[in-house]
Design a protein around this motif. Structure first.
Motif, PDB file in Angstrom:
ATOM      1  N   GLU A 103       3.675  10.459 -12.828  1.00 35.69           N
ATOM      2  CA  GLU A 103       2.977   9.398 -12.083  1.00 35.69           C
ATOM      3  C   GLU A 103       3.871   8.760 -11.029  1.00 35.69           C
ATOM      4  OE1 GLU A 103       1.475   7.072 -15.327  1.00 35.69           O
ATOM      5  OE2 GLU A 103      -0.312   8.338 -15.518  1.00 35.69           O
ATOM      6  N   LYS A 104       5.152   8.816 -11.272  1.00 35.98           N
ATOM      7  CA  LYS A 104       6.109   8.293 -10.304  1.00 35.98           C
ATOM      8  C   LYS A 104       6.250   9.236  -9.106  1.00 35.98           C
ATOM      9  CE  LYS A 104      10.860   6.656 -10.234  1.00 35.98           C
ATOM     10  NZ  LYS A 104      12.105   6.558 -11.011  1.00 35.98           N
ATOM     11  N   GLY A 105       5.810  10.483  -9.294  1.00 34.32           N
ATOM     12  CA  GLY A 105       5.909  11.476  -8.227  1.00 34.32           C
ATOM     13  C   GLY A 105       7.129  12.372  -8.333  1.00 34.32           C
ATOM     14  N   ASP A 106       7.862  12.280  -9.411  1.00 33.02           N
ATOM     15  CA  ASP A 106       9.058  13.109  -9.557  1.00 33.02           C
ATOM     16  C   ASP A 106       8.818  14.401 -10.332  1.00 33.02           C
ATOM     17  OD1 ASP A 106      10.608  11.508  -8.035  1.00 33.02           O
ATOM     18  OD2 ASP A 106      11.622  10.484  -9.700  1.00 33.02           O
ATOM     19  N   ILE A 107       7.562  14.613 -10.744  1.00 40.43           N
ATOM     20  CA  ILE A 107       7.179  15.925 -11.276  1.00 40.43           C
ATOM     21  C   ILE A 107       6.002  16.411 -10.439  1.00 40.43           C
ATOM     22  CG2 ILE A 107       6.047  17.109 -13.206  1.00 40.43           C
ATOM     23  CD1 ILE A 107       7.743  15.506 -15.138  1.00 40.43           C
ATOM     24  N   TYR A 108       6.074  17.661  -9.970  1.00 39.03           N
ATOM     25  CA  TYR A 108       4.999  18.217  -9.138  1.00 39.03           C
ATOM     26  C   TYR A 108       4.715  19.652  -9.565  1.00 39.03           C
ATOM     27  CZ  TYR A 108       8.972  20.420  -6.796  1.00 39.03           C
ATOM     28  OH  TYR A 108      10.098  21.148  -6.540  1.00 39.03           O
ATOM     29  N   SER A 119       4.192  26.394 -12.528  1.00 37.38           N
ATOM     30  CA  SER A 119       5.061  25.540 -13.338  1.00 37.38           C
ATOM     31  C   SER A 119       5.143  24.149 -12.720  1.00 37.38           C
ATOM     32  CB  SER A 119       6.459  26.157 -13.384  1.00 37.38           C
ATOM     33  OG  SER A 119       7.371  25.262 -13.974  1.00 37.38           O
ATOM     34  N   TYR A 120       5.328  23.176 -13.571  1.00 33.82           N
ATOM     35  CA  TYR A 120       5.659  21.851 -13.073  1.00 33.82           C
ATOM     36  C   TYR A 120       7.166  21.792 -12.835  1.00 33.82           C
ATOM     37  CZ  TYR A 120       0.994  20.158 -13.992  1.00 33.82           C
ATOM     38  OH  TYR A 120      -0.357  19.975 -13.957  1.00 33.82           O
ATOM     39  N   PHE A 121       7.520  21.069 -11.791  1.00 34.55           N
ATOM     40  CA  PHE A 121       8.935  20.926 -11.452  1.00 34.55           C
ATOM     41  C   PHE A 121       9.349  19.460 -11.469  1.00 34.55           C
ATOM     42  CE2 PHE A 121       8.015  25.066  -9.871  1.00 34.55           C
ATOM     43  CZ  PHE A 121       9.198  25.772 -10.019  1.00 34.55           C
ATOM     44  N   PHE A 122      10.553  19.252 -11.903  1.00 30.08           N
ATOM     45  CA  PHE A 122      11.134  17.910 -11.886  1.00 30.08           C
ATOM     46  C   PHE A 122      12.107  17.827 -10.705  1.00 30.08           C
ATOM     47  CE2 PHE A 122      14.893  15.385 -13.434  1.00 30.08           C
ATOM     48  CZ  PHE A 122      14.338  14.140 -13.166  1.00 30.08           C
ATOM     49  N   ARG A 123      12.010  16.746  -9.930  1.00 32.08           N
ATOM     50  CA  ARG A 123      12.869  16.597  -8.748  1.00 32.08           C
ATOM     51  C   ARG A 123      14.299  16.236  -9.131  1.00 32.08           C
ATOM     52  NH1 ARG A 123       9.180  16.621  -4.561  1.00 32.08           N
ATOM     53  NH2 ARG A 123       7.215  15.604  -5.113  1.00 32.08           N
ATOM     54  N   LEU A 124      14.980  17.212  -9.674  1.00 32.95           N
ATOM     55  CA  LEU A 124      16.369  17.006 -10.091  1.00 32.95           C
ATOM     56  C   LEU A 124      17.236  16.658  -8.881  1.00 32.95           C
ATOM     57  CD1 LEU A 124      18.327  17.278 -12.536  1.00 32.95           C
ATOM     58  CD2 LEU A 124      18.668  19.653 -11.875  1.00 32.95           C
ATOM     59  N   SER A 125      16.950  17.327  -7.770  1.00 34.32           N
ATOM     60  CA  SER A 125      17.768  17.161  -6.553  1.00 34.32           C
ATOM     61  C   SER A 125      17.854  15.704  -6.112  1.00 34.32           C
ATOM     62  CB  SER A 125      17.189  18.018  -5.430  1.00 34.32           C
ATOM     63  OG  SER A 125      15.792  17.795  -5.326  1.00 34.32           O
ATOM     64  N   LEU A 167      13.923  21.443 -11.161  1.00 30.86           N
ATOM     65  CA  LEU A 167      13.962  22.051 -12.483  1.00 30.86           C
ATOM     66  C   LEU A 167      12.556  22.349 -12.984  1.00 30.86           C
ATOM     67  CD1 LEU A 167      16.305  22.446 -14.569  1.00 30.86           C
ATOM     68  CD2 LEU A 167      15.575  20.266 -15.551  1.00 30.86           C
ATOM     69  N   SER A 168      12.362  23.578 -13.418  1.00 27.61           N
ATOM     70  CA  SER A 168      11.060  23.939 -13.971  1.00 27.61           C
ATOM     71  C   SER A 168      10.921  23.336 -15.365  1.00 27.61           C
ATOM     72  CB  SER A 168      10.957  25.464 -14.020  1.00 27.61           C
ATOM     73  OG  SER A 168       9.918  25.844 -14.872  1.00 27.61           O
TER      74      SER A 168
END
Ligand SMILES: [Zn+2]
Length: 493
Positions: free
Chosen positions: A113-118, A158-164, A201-202
């Motif tokens: 919901e924060k937008g850091d997973i897409y 896959s969902y990705f987490f904005r690790l970068s 990150l997947s």
């Protein structure tokens, strides 16, 4: 809360049985947990099992069980290990528990919901044994760096987490906090690796279903990161009272192969979820066999820690591992050296000191500790501050060595004083001093050898409660003591 200590081990993946490395990690955590309890802190000690993923599914199939039945059976083996090794955990978490699943989904949703997973598509070289996608750079001759097997090219939604996004903040945290990663060498490794660009990150899979359903899209299961790592907060009842009391973790104790996951990845997830970061990621080395090979199932040189605990006094094993391996470094396991230390340092040095002291108390004073004054010279041979400092700096092996050097000093004291030639006040002072020294030893050894510490304490009719009781003002004069029997039976080879 100030006066608390929250320590975790990594949770073990129970696709196969416990090995010595699992036991060693739990042992080191147990020593720290017990030590901090002695210091008067409120301790929470978490360990457990990581029960999802493809490898579990496959192992279950092979065993002819459902994944749930399989992990139910396997997690019992890890609990048995804890029981045999005297591991004083406060909670054993299993990632198949409802409460854990709820928290893992909550965190996933919060970050989404924060937008850091897409949602995206992941294509990469995949090793099914590691359940990991590798970049070309990671592969060795195109093969898995861990298993040496050919990796398959796999594509999936896959969902990705904005690790970068969190890279700079991770670097900042490392720079700002001296003890964020210990030992320092491991910190440097992570800092160097952070010079490269980070890939997102997947964090989900559609290719298998033994996992926690992604709350916003049940076609996916949450892939390891926002499942296993979450145990450190779900295990302490996030976001409720217990969590508020004990978080942030003081120590995440882990092996040197998962430092990246427990720093860069875990910290980023926590930052994305607005949760405070743990204080120290503490890294222990690996135990190898004498030939210098890492123990592995495929090499057939695995030492079964459950068998080991059935064959030897568990305190001798605990003592040997802590004393022998400089904490933070790799070490060797040798049954021969275990027996050697058991016979010399435990049966001879410690066992004899206890028996001689209590036998003399019985012979000369009918088992009642005489009033006397403490021999200051002997007392000063115990450098309590040094022991504390070593423990503070995670130098468990040095702390134990310091305590054992006091044991030696006590034996020497008996040899020099020759109490059998003394009488009156002189004799009372010697015996009083020795009984007080035994009390100090029982307290200090508690974290390392809890069962033996308890036997000595029982012989002295005391309870091991606090480090404050080491050479405390409240002397033991007038107490009735008994002989504990043989603490360490010598092993004949
Ligand atoms: Zn692999």
């Amino acid at each position: 809360m100030q006066n608390k200590f929250y320590i975790t081990t990594a949770i073990d993946y129970p696709s196969s049985n416990p090995h010595l490395g699992h036991a060693y990690e739990k042992l080191c955590a147990d020593v720290l947990a017990r030590w901090n309890r002695l210091l008067g802190k409120q301790v929470f000690f978490l360990t457990g099992t990581d029960e999802h993923g493809l490898k579990i599914m496959r192992a279950a199939q092979k065993a002819g069980l459902t994944p749930q039945a399989f992990v139910d059976r396997q997690s019992e083996k890890f609990k048995e290990l804890c029981s045999l090794w005297n591991i004083s955990y406060d909670r054993f978490i299993r990632t198949t528990e409802k409460q854990h699943i709820k928290v893992a989904q909550q965190i996933f949703k919060k970050i989404y919901e924060k937008g850091d997973i897409y949602l995206g598509t992941y294509t990469g070289k995949y090793c099914a044994d590691c359940e990991t996608f590798y970049t070309e750079k990671d592969l060795i001759d195109g093969k898995c760096p861990v298993h040496g097997k050919e990796c398959e090219l796999v594509s999936e939604e896959s969902y990705f987490f904005r690790l970068s996004k969190y890279k700079e903040k991770v670097i900042e945290y490392i720079e700002k906090n001296d003890l964020s990663i210990w030992p320092a060498g491991k910190k440097e490794e992570i800092k160097n690796r952070l010079k490269q660009d980070l890939l997102d990150l997947s964090v989900s899979r559609t290719s298998f279903d033994w996992g926690i359903p992604v709350p916003i899209n049940p076609k996916h299961v949450q892939y390891v990161w926002i499942d296993a790592l979450i145990n450190y907060i779900s295990g302490v009842d996030y976001p409720n009272e217990q969590f508020k009391k004990f978080w942030p973790a003081d120590v995440h104790l882990i092996g040197k192969d998962i430092v990246w996951h427990h720093t860069v990845i875990w910290w980023s997830i926590l930052m994305a979820a607005n949760i405070e970061l743990p204080k120290t990621v503490l890294v222990h080395g690996f135990i190898q066999t004498e030939s210098g090979e890492k123990m592995s199932k495929s090499k057939g040189n695995v030492i079964d820690p459950i068998e080991l605990a059935k064959n030897y006094n568990i305190d001798s094993i605990r003592y040997y591992l802590i004393r022998e391996i400089p904490f933070g470094e790799d070490g060797y396991f040798s049954e021969e050296k275990l027996i050697e230390r058991h016979n010399t340092e435990l049966a001879n040095d410690l066992g004899n000191l206890v028996n001689r002291t209590l036998a003399m108390t019985e012979r000369y004073f009918s088992g009642v500790v005489p009033a006397g004054s403490l021999d200051v010279e002997l007392k000063e041979k115990l450098n309590l501050e040094k022991v504390k400092q070593h423990m503070q700096k995670f130098e468990l092996h040095l702390a134990l060595a310091e305590i054992m050097s006091f044991v030696k000093a006590c034996n020497q004291y008996i040899n020099e004083k020759e109490p059998w030639k003394k009488q009156g006040k002189e004799l009372s002072d010697i015996i009083y001093t020795l009984v007080e020294a035994l009390r100090a030893i029982a307290i200090l050894l508690h974290a390392f050898m809890p069962a033996s510490s308890e036997k000595i304490a029982n012989a002295l009719s005391i309870e091991v409660k606090s480090i404050e009781d080491v050479f405390s003002e409240k002397g033991l004069a007038g107490k009735k003591v008994t002989k504990p029997g043989i603490l360490f039976q010598k092993i004949n080879r």
